[in-house]
Scaffold this motif. Structure first.
Motif, PDB file in Angstrom:
ATOM      1  N   THR A  35     -10.551  18.576  38.709  1.00  0.00           N
ATOM      2  CA  THR A  35     -12.489  17.947  37.540  1.00  0.00           C
ATOM      3  C   THR A  35     -13.495  19.009  38.461  1.00  0.00           C
ATOM      4  O   THR A  35     -13.881  19.437  38.299  1.00  0.00           O
ATOM      5  N   TYR A  36     -13.519  18.529  39.862  1.00  0.00           N
ATOM      6  CA  TYR A  36     -14.542  19.312  40.948  1.00  0.00           C
ATOM      7  C   TYR A  36     -14.801  20.288  40.746  1.00  0.00           C
ATOM      8  O   TYR A  36     -15.553  21.087  40.286  1.00  0.00           O
ATOM      9  N   GLU A  37     -12.993  21.048  41.106  1.00  0.00           N
ATOM     10  CA  GLU A  37     -13.025  22.175  41.304  1.00  0.00           C
ATOM     11  C   GLU A  37     -13.807  22.840  40.069  1.00  0.00           C
ATOM     12  O   GLU A  37     -13.952  24.330  39.584  1.00  0.00           O
ATOM     13  N   GLN A  41     -16.113  26.200  38.954  1.00  0.00           N
ATOM     14  CA  GLN A  41     -15.220  27.645  38.733  1.00  0.00           C
ATOM     15  C   GLN A  41     -16.586  27.059  37.010  1.00  0.00           C
ATOM     16  O   GLN A  41     -16.623  28.886  36.826  1.00  0.00           O
ATOM     17  N   THR A  42     -16.701  26.714  35.633  1.00  0.00           N
ATOM     18  CA  THR A  42     -17.221  26.588  34.785  1.00  0.00           C
ATOM     19  C   THR A  42     -19.225  27.235  35.111  1.00  0.00           C
ATOM     20  O   THR A  42     -20.181  28.063  34.626  1.00  0.00           O
ATOM     21  N   LEU A  43     -19.261  26.808  36.829  1.00  0.00           N
ATOM     22  CA  LEU A  43     -20.871  26.977  36.704  1.00  0.00           C
ATOM     23  C   LEU A  43     -21.063  28.178  37.165  1.00  0.00           C
ATOM     24  O   LEU A  43     -22.116  28.725  37.026  1.00  0.00           O
ATOM     25  N   SER A  44     -20.092  28.540  37.612  1.00  0.00           N
ATOM     26  CA  SER A  44     -19.375  29.804  38.645  1.00  0.00           C
ATOM     27  C   SER A  44     -20.594  30.984  37.382  1.00  0.00           C
ATOM     28  O   SER A  44     -20.223  32.175  37.968  1.00  0.00           O
ATOM     29  N   ALA A  56     -26.488  21.293  39.970  1.00  0.00           N
ATOM     30  CA  ALA A  56     -25.074  20.892  40.009  1.00  0.00           C
ATOM     31  C   ALA A  56     -24.098  20.749  40.685  1.00  0.00           C
ATOM     32  O   ALA A  56     -23.113  20.567  41.334  1.00  0.00           O
ATOM     33  N   GLU A  57     -23.817  22.195  40.914  1.00  0.00           N
ATOM     34  CA  GLU A  57     -23.129  22.952  42.150  1.00  0.00           C
ATOM     35  C   GLU A  57     -23.738  22.331  43.220  1.00  0.00           C
ATOM     36  O   GLU A  57     -22.406  22.188  44.320  1.00  0.00           O
ATOM     37  N   LEU A  99     -20.977  18.679  30.259  1.00  0.00           N
ATOM     38  CA  LEU A  99     -22.223  18.581  30.217  1.00  0.00           C
ATOM     39  C   LEU A  99     -22.073  21.402  30.798  1.00  0.00           C
ATOM     40  O   LEU A  99     -21.853  21.451  30.016  1.00  0.00           O
ATOM     41  N   ALA A 100     -21.722  20.946  31.637  1.00  0.00           N
ATOM     42  CA  ALA A 100     -21.681  22.893  32.129  1.00  0.00           C
ATOM     43  C   ALA A 100     -20.903  23.527  30.976  1.00  0.00           C
ATOM     44  O   ALA A 100     -21.666  24.299  31.396  1.00  0.00           O
TER      45      ALA A 100
END
Length: 134
Positions: A35-37, A41-44, A56-57, A99-100
């Motif tokens: 989930t963290y990974e 990935q979404t934040l990138s 968040a990152e 949220l991301a």
């Protein structure tokens, strides 16, 4: 004699979280790491200048390091994350991932489509903007 793997041993020890609606996860560490990974990935996809992405990152990377340092030990991860049960940490991580994705959809880093009304960003006699408050 039975040989227990770590996930089975943890499941054998913990039958309930004691929280209504929050079930014990059979193997929480790999799921939390995944989930963290996924969140990273979404934040990138969000611009690096976005304050949300930066915060968040940093937080997600720190939590991922905690998991790696715990080396599969659920109790150590729970203690270091300090979010209650590991299942609660998983719930929080899934909410952050959601949220991301929504922030990406909303493009919250872009300028407003309409100019704000005069005084709209004035609180307690001070003018506030998206980047600074004075």
């Amino acid at each position: 004699m039975f040989r227990f793997t770590r996930p089975l041993l943890n499941a054998a020890r913990k039958t309930t979280t004691g929280l209504t609606g929050l079930k014990v996860h059979h193997d929480p560490i790999p799921e939390l790491k995944k989930t963290y990974e996924a969140t990273l990935q979404t934040l990138s996809s969000i611009p690096q200048t976005s304050v949300y992405r930066q915060g968040a990152e940093a937080l997600t990377l720190q939590k991922l390091q905690v998991l790696e340092k715990a080396n599969g030990d659920v109790a150590a991860a729970e203690k270091e994350l300090d979010e209650g049960h590991i299942e609660e940490s998983l719930d929080i991580a899934q909410d952050e991932l959601s949220l991301a994705s929504k922030m990406l959809e909303w493009k919250a880093w872009e300028p407003l489509e309409e100019k704000p009304q005069p005084g709209q960003w004035q609180y307690f006699g001070k003018e506030a903007t998206a980047t600074t408050s004075s």
